[in-house]
Design a protein around this motif. Structure first.
Motif, PDB file in Angstrom:
ATOM      1  N   UNK A  24      -6.973  -2.029   0.233  1.00 65.75           N
ATOM      2  CA  UNK A  24      -6.380  -1.960  -1.101  1.00 65.75           C
ATOM      3  C   UNK A  24      -5.398  -0.797  -1.212  1.00 65.75           C
ATOM      4  N   UNK A  25      -5.787   0.360  -0.703  1.00 66.62           N
ATOM      5  CA  UNK A  25      -4.900   1.525  -0.749  1.00 66.62           C
ATOM      6  C   UNK A  25      -3.631   1.268   0.058  1.00 66.62           C
ATOM      7  N   UNK A  26      -3.774   0.634   1.212  1.00 70.81           N
ATOM      8  CA  UNK A  26      -2.590   0.378   2.034  1.00 70.81           C
ATOM      9  C   UNK A  26      -1.657  -0.647   1.391  1.00 70.81           C
ATOM     10  N   UNK A  27      -2.185  -1.517   0.565  1.00 66.17           N
ATOM     11  CA  UNK A  27      -1.333  -2.489  -0.126  1.00 66.17           C
ATOM     12  C   UNK A  27      -0.638  -1.885  -1.342  1.00 66.17           C
ATOM     13  N   UNK A  28      -1.316  -0.973  -2.019  1.00 68.76           N
ATOM     14  CA  UNK A  28      -0.795  -0.421  -3.269  1.00 68.76           C
ATOM     15  C   UNK A  28       0.217   0.699  -3.033  1.00 68.76           C
TER      16      UNK A  28
END
Length: 104
Positions: A24-28
């Motif tokens: 999630x962090x890498x996508x956001x």
């Protein structure tokens, strides 16, 4: 000593949730900041987990009373530490008061 499968299941849940959070962090975040954001997220989870400082110290802090304690509610590591403790004491048949202890 608690059975191996209980600890394995706990570590599996920790790995599964941390991997999902990392995705999630890498996508956001932008690619250049994703690693820094992931490290800061883990460090903030550790800081507000209730190990050091304890949840009681976070709750009755003189500077920001109850605010730092409320932040600990979203810390993943707070709940994993509590579950690790409960798995460790269950073979010793603790009293119900010990097993339901909250907020240390």
């Amino acid at each position: 000593i608690s059975p191996f499968y209980q600890y394995f299941f706990l570590y599996f849940l920790i790995y599964w949730s941390c991997a999902g959070l990392a995705f999630l962090i890498s996508l956001v975040t932008p690619p250049s900041l994703s690693q820094l954001a992931g490290v800061l997220t883990v460090l903030s989870f550790m800081m507000f987990s209730g190990a050091a400082p304890t949840l009681n110290q976070l709750k009755y802090n003189e500077l920001l009373p109850y605010i730092l304690w409320a932040i600990s509610w979203v810390s993943l590591f707070r709940y994993t530490q509590e579950l690790y403790y409960l798995i460790g004491i269950m073979p010793y048949n603790p009293s119900p008061n010990t097993a339901t202890l909250q907020y240390y």
